[in-house]
Write an enzyme that holds these catalytic residues in place. Structure first.
Site, mmCIF file in Angstrom:
data_model
loop_
_atom_site.group_PDB
_atom_site.id
_atom_site.type_symbol
_atom_site.label_atom_id
_atom_site.label_comp_id
_atom_site.label_asym_id
_atom_site.label_seq_id
_atom_site.Cartn_x
_atom_site.Cartn_y
_atom_site.Cartn_z
ATOM 1 N N ILE A 1 0.853 -1.182 0.000
ATOM 2 C CA ILE A 1 0.000 0.000 0.000
ATOM 3 C C ILE A 1 0.895 1.240 0.000
ATOM 4 C CG2 ILE A 1 -1.804 1.251 1.240
ATOM 5 C CD1 ILE A 1 -2.477 -1.486 2.626
ATOM 6 N N GLU A 2 0.944 1.913 -1.128
ATOM 7 C CA GLU A 2 1.814 3.088 -1.235
ATOM 8 C C GLU A 2 1.098 4.349 -0.751
ATOM 9 O OE1 GLU A 2 3.230 3.054 -5.296
ATOM 10 O OE2 GLU A 2 4.719 1.535 -4.791
ATOM 11 N N CYS B 1 4.476 -2.467 3.210
ATOM 12 C CA CYS B 1 4.740 -3.623 2.354
ATOM 13 C C CYS B 1 3.637 -4.686 2.496
ATOM 14 C CB CYS B 1 6.057 -4.278 2.741
ATOM 15 S SG CYS B 1 7.484 -3.202 2.647
ATOM 16 N N GLU C 1 3.971 -7.867 3.006
ATOM 17 C CA GLU C 1 4.209 -8.811 4.105
ATOM 18 C C GLU C 1 3.664 -8.259 5.418
ATOM 19 O OE1 GLU C 1 6.302 -7.600 1.828
ATOM 20 O OE2 GLU C 1 8.158 -8.761 1.753
ATOM 21 N N CYS D 1 10.314 -5.687 7.132
ATOM 22 C CA CYS D 1 9.421 -6.856 7.155
ATOM 23 C C CYS D 1 10.102 -8.054 7.807
ATOM 24 C CB CYS D 1 8.957 -7.191 5.746
ATOM 25 S SG CYS D 1 7.760 -5.987 5.108
HETATM 26 ZN ZN ZN Z 1 8.882 -4.798 3.564
#
Ligand code: ZN
Length: 139
Positions: free
Chosen positions: A46-47, A56, A58, A97
């Protein structure tokens, strides 16, 4: 965990790429997190216009699962590539992550990076984050 279980998890990760919000990079990542109970949590990256606020795939999957009360996990599959295309390469989890995985992953936890259900690599988290900092360090 056998090869067949990996295939299902990888397919879930590939499918989760469709949920990614990527108006800036157009690089979609999907993650599928397998709980100890056998459930799968999917996440996409999700930007954000303020790039540092991006999340990210993950971590999306982990935070969905953890906020659902889940604490024990067996594996995560990750797949990424340019929007609308098959993955051209393996998408490895970033450092942040890997740290989030360290918080919840037991020693048997596997990280699967995949280009397709038949083209993937399997790692133990310790291989991707050696000498990691975890809860044991501050007890
Ligand atoms: Zn990441």
């Amino acid at each position: 965990m056998g090869d067949l279980a990996y295939v299902g998890l990888i397919e879930a990760a590939l499918s989760a790429r469709k949920t990614a919000y990527v108006p800036y990079s157009h690089y979609t990542v999907g993650a599928a997190l397998l709980t100890a109970e056998g459930d799968i949590y999917q996440g996409g990256n999700i930007e954000n216009a303020s790039y540092g606020a991006s999340n990210c795939a993950e971590r999306t999957a982990f935070f969905k699962a953890v906020s659902d009360g889940r604490r024990n996990f067996r594996a995560i599959a990750v797949a990424g590539g340019m929007e609308g295309r098959e993955p051209a390469d393996y998408a490895y989890p970033c450092g942040i992550c890997r740290q989030v995985m360290q918080e919840f992953a037991g020693s048997e936890f596997k990280v699967i990076v995949a280009k397709s259900p038949v083209d993937y690599k399997v790692y133990r988290l310790e291989e991707l984050l050696p000498h990691g900092f975890g809860g044991e360090s501050i007890r």
